[in-house]
Design an enzyme around this catalytic site. Structure first.
Site, PDB file in Angstrom:
ATOM      1  N   SER A  59     -10.715   0.190   3.798  1.00 23.61           N
ATOM      2  CA  SER A  59      -9.384  -0.868   4.751  1.00 23.61           C
ATOM      3  C   SER A  59      -9.381   0.924   5.578  1.00 23.61           C
ATOM      4  CB  SER A  59      -8.537  -1.413   4.887  1.00 23.61           C
ATOM      5  OG  SER A  59      -9.507  -2.576   3.643  1.00 23.61           O
ATOM      6  N   GLU A  68      -3.978   3.327   6.371  1.00 26.54           N
ATOM      7  CA  GLU A  68      -4.237   3.638   5.461  1.00 26.54           C
ATOM      8  C   GLU A  68      -4.536   4.433   4.596  1.00 26.54           C
ATOM      9  OE1 GLU A  68      -5.496  -0.404   3.432  1.00 26.54           O
ATOM     10  OE2 GLU A  68      -6.227   0.686   1.704  1.00 26.54           O
ATOM     11  N   ARG A 119       0.693  -0.671  -0.015  1.00 22.55           N
ATOM     12  CA  ARG A 119       0.024   0.121   0.317  1.00 22.55           C
ATOM     13  C   ARG A 119       0.891   1.338  -0.248  1.00 22.55           C
ATOM     14  NH1 ARG A 119      -2.486  -3.352  -1.121  1.00 22.55           N
ATOM     15  NH2 ARG A 119      -4.756  -3.885  -0.295  1.00 22.55           N
TER      16      ARG A 119
HETATM   17  C1  LIG Z   1     -15.692   0.037  -0.439  1.00 19.84           C
HETATM   18  C2  LIG Z   1     -13.854   0.718  -0.405  1.00 19.84           C
HETATM   19  C3  LIG Z   1     -13.429  -0.663  -0.384  1.00 19.84           C
HETATM   20  C4  LIG Z   1     -12.105  -0.419  -1.446  1.00 19.84           C
HETATM   21  N1  LIG Z   1     -11.534  -2.253  -1.253  1.00 19.84           N
HETATM   22  C5  LIG Z   1      -9.522  -1.911  -1.527  1.00 19.84           C
HETATM   23  C6  LIG Z   1      -9.312  -3.007  -1.478  1.00 19.84           C
HETATM   24  O1  LIG Z   1      -9.607  -3.856  -1.770  1.00 19.84           O
HETATM   25  N2  LIG Z   1      -7.651  -2.965  -1.861  1.00 19.84           N
HETATM   26  C7  LIG Z   1      -7.109  -1.628  -1.701  1.00 19.84           C
HETATM   27  O2  LIG Z   1      -6.123  -1.637  -2.278  1.00 19.84           O
HETATM   28  N3  LIG Z   1      -7.686  -0.494  -1.481  1.00 19.84           N
HETATM   29  C8  LIG Z   1      -8.897  -0.902  -0.979  1.00 19.84           C
HETATM   30  N4  LIG Z   1      -9.802   0.494  -1.198  1.00 19.84           N
HETATM   31  C9  LIG Z   1      -9.546   2.308  -1.004  1.00 19.84           C
HETATM   32  C10 LIG Z   1      -9.340   2.681  -2.210  1.00 19.84           C
HETATM   33  O3  LIG Z   1      -9.795   2.179  -3.261  1.00 19.84           O
HETATM   34  C11 LIG Z   1      -7.830   2.564  -2.791  1.00 19.84           C
HETATM   35  O4  LIG Z   1      -7.261   3.228  -1.769  1.00 19.84           O
HETATM   36  C12 LIG Z   1      -8.171   3.501  -4.380  1.00 19.84           C
HETATM   37  O5  LIG Z   1      -7.124   3.101  -5.433  1.00 19.84           O
HETATM   38  C13 LIG Z   1      -8.110   4.829  -3.980  1.00 19.84           C
HETATM   39  O6  LIG Z   1      -7.787   5.591  -5.529  1.00 19.84           O
HETATM   40  P1  LIG Z   1      -8.797   7.200  -5.406  1.00 19.84           P
HETATM   41  O7  LIG Z   1      -8.776   7.404  -7.385  1.00 19.84           O
HETATM   42  O8  LIG Z   1     -10.090   6.728  -4.567  1.00 19.84           O
HETATM   43  O9  LIG Z   1      -7.616   8.019  -4.590  1.00 19.84           O
HETATM   44  P2  LIG Z   1      -8.023   9.315  -4.051  1.00 19.84           P
HETATM   45  O10 LIG Z   1      -8.624   8.580  -2.533  1.00 19.84           O
HETATM   46  O11 LIG Z   1      -8.960  10.508  -4.278  1.00 19.84           O
HETATM   47  O12 LIG Z   1      -6.498   9.873  -3.553  1.00 19.84           O
HETATM   48  C14 LIG Z   1      -5.818   8.713  -2.327  1.00 19.84           C
HETATM   49  C15 LIG Z   1      -4.453   9.358  -3.096  1.00 19.84           C
HETATM   50  O13 LIG Z   1      -3.722   9.470  -3.722  1.00 19.84           O
HETATM   51  C16 LIG Z   1      -3.362  10.625  -4.266  1.00 19.84           C
HETATM   52  N5  LIG Z   1      -3.587  10.885  -5.939  1.00 19.84           N
HETATM   53  C17 LIG Z   1      -5.188  10.336  -6.839  1.00 19.84           C
HETATM   54  N6  LIG Z   1      -4.197  10.494  -8.357  1.00 19.84           N
HETATM   55  C18 LIG Z   1      -2.936  11.006  -8.147  1.00 19.84           C
HETATM   56  C19 LIG Z   1      -2.205  11.150  -9.551  1.00 19.84           C
HETATM   57  N7  LIG Z   1      -2.715  11.043 -10.294  1.00 19.84           N
HETATM   58  N8  LIG Z   1      -0.789  10.981  -9.745  1.00 19.84           N
HETATM   59  C20 LIG Z   1      -0.700  11.171  -8.125  1.00 19.84           C
HETATM   60  N9  LIG Z   1      -0.671  10.882  -6.731  1.00 19.84           N
HETATM   61  C21 LIG Z   1      -2.864  10.587  -6.883  1.00 19.84           C
HETATM   62  C22 LIG Z   1      -4.128  11.753  -3.599  1.00 19.84           C
HETATM   63  O14 LIG Z   1      -3.316  12.853  -4.003  1.00 19.84           O
HETATM   64  C23 LIG Z   1      -4.201  10.930  -2.662  1.00 19.84           C
HETATM   65  O15 LIG Z   1      -2.508  11.280  -1.563  1.00 19.84           O
HETATM   66  C24 LIG Z   1     -11.701   0.420  -0.572  1.00 19.84           C
HETATM   67  C25 LIG Z   1     -12.148   1.962  -0.910  1.00 19.84           C
HETATM   68  C26 LIG Z   1     -13.103   1.666  -0.424  1.00 19.84           C
HETATM   69  C27 LIG Z   1     -15.034   3.036  -0.341  1.00 19.84           C
END
Ligand SMILES: Cc1cc2nc3c(=O)[nH]c(=O)nc-3n(C[C@H](O)[C@H](O)[C@H](O)COP(=O)(O)OP(=O)(O)OC[C@H]3O[C@@H](n4cnc5c(N)ncnc54)[C@H](O)[C@@H]3O)c2cc1C
Length: 313
Positions: free
Chosen positions: A233, A306, A177
């Protein structure tokens, strides 16, 4: 001090907005307003927005799907850029794809399946953009996206200005992660932004990919409270094995009995901190602290978030 409103309208056009509630754009549905808000529909406008922020000394934050962040109730003094870039180019001969960082993971996995390209189906059901997934090395079932990244194109801030650089997976230094970008974020005012990524997919039959996707989503539905308001998580697993899973430790310590305002932990999966009833960001953060203390006092294990807290706390 520049007049940010006029400056950003001049630089980014009329679509730029002001005093927008961040809660509307994050899965936990909390957070105050961002001073400036801009939806970047392609890589060009994403770049333009970052350059405008940089040139005016305005802090910025890239929001992907908002599925892994907790924005403060105070909001964000600066520019939040919602990344909606969505271009995808498949090269079937090499089983690779170049995707904009704003592309939704589920969309990419589905489109790839239609071309008999798989590999990422373990991530099906993880709500995310490509950028957010690579930044946090999203994973499931002991696999992570970092294993499939060939290279990323980044916008970085160097001493002599902004540059576009291409880096390989080794440079990205993926770990559980985490990635190089996540590690440097807290140390840098203007951290690197992923513009596009090249992923190595695997040639597989479409029906095989679709059935793996279906299987994975069913497992997720069975084990996770997908119908509740959460950021997935909340804490990282502090070690390998079932007994070092954050959910197991939280459950064992009794965290599911804790409640702060409208925030609590899911009874289905203890590592899902949920916004049960109009919780504030502060409720969520206080509850997280209480749970960390509980696990540390009762089990001697220190949990680490996380999710990422953003804005002023
Ligand atoms: C119901 C649910 C289930 C989930 N299950 C999992 C799972 O099984 N496994 C898992 O790993 N995660 C899981 N997650 C967490 C989430 O899905 C991941 O962390 C996901 O990758 C977040 O992506 P996002 O685009 O929403 O990022 P955001 O939440 O919008 O941003 C997260 C971080 O990434 C940075 N970021 C985003 N885009 C960029 C970019 N282009 N360049 C640089 N930095 C950037 C942001 O600035 C921030 O710091 C879950 C979440 C939910 C709500």
């Amino acid at each position: 001090m520049i007049d940010r409103e006029n400056y950003f309208i001049k630089e980014l056009g009329k679509e730029v907005k002001f005093n927008v509630p961040i809660s509307d754009f994050v899965s936990l549905k909390v957070g105050g307003k961002t001073e400036v808000f801009y939806e970047a529909k392609d890589v060009e406008s994403l770049t333009k927005a970052i350059v405008a922020a940089y040139n005016s000394n305005t802090p910025y934050f890239i929001l992907g799907g908002g599925y892994n962040v907790v924005p403060s109730d105070e909001g964000f003094q600066g520019l939040v850029i919602k990344n909606l870039s969505n271009n995808i180019i498949f090269t079937p001969e090499s089983s690779t794809v170049i995707a904009d960082s704003g592309v939704l993971l589920g969309k990419l996995i589905n489109l790839a399946a239609g071309r008999d390209l798989g590999g990422l189906e373990f991530l099906f059901g993880v709500p995310s953009t490509i950028g957010g997934a690579i930044y946090g090395n999203a994973g499931a079932f002991n696999y992570a996206i970092g294993d499939y990244v060939k290279s990323v194109t980044l916008l970085v801030h160097r001493e002599n200005g902004i540059a576009i650089e291409k880096h390989d997976a080794e440079w990205m230094d993926f770990s559980y992660r985490s990635s190089h970008l996540k590690k440097v974020k807290s140390k840098e005012n203007y951290s690197p932004v992923i513009l596009t990524a090249t992923l190595q997919l695997v040639r597989k039959r479409k029906d095989e990919i679709l059935s793996a996707m279906q299987h994975n989503i069913e497992l997720k539905k069975r084990n996770q409270p997908l119908d509740e308001i959460s950021a997935g998580s909340f804490f990282k697993n502090p070690g390998a094995g079932k007994e070092m899973a954050a959910g197991y430790l939280l459950e064992k310590a009794g965290a599911q009995k804790l409640k702060v305002g409208g925030a609590t932990f899911s009874t289905k999966h203890a590592n899902f901190l949920i916004n049960k009833k109009r919780a504030s960001a502060e409720d969520i953060r206080i509850l997280a602290e209480k749970a960390k203390n509980l696990v540390s006092d009762k089990l001697g294990v220190q949990l680490q978030e996380e999710v990422e807290y953003i804005g002023k706390w």
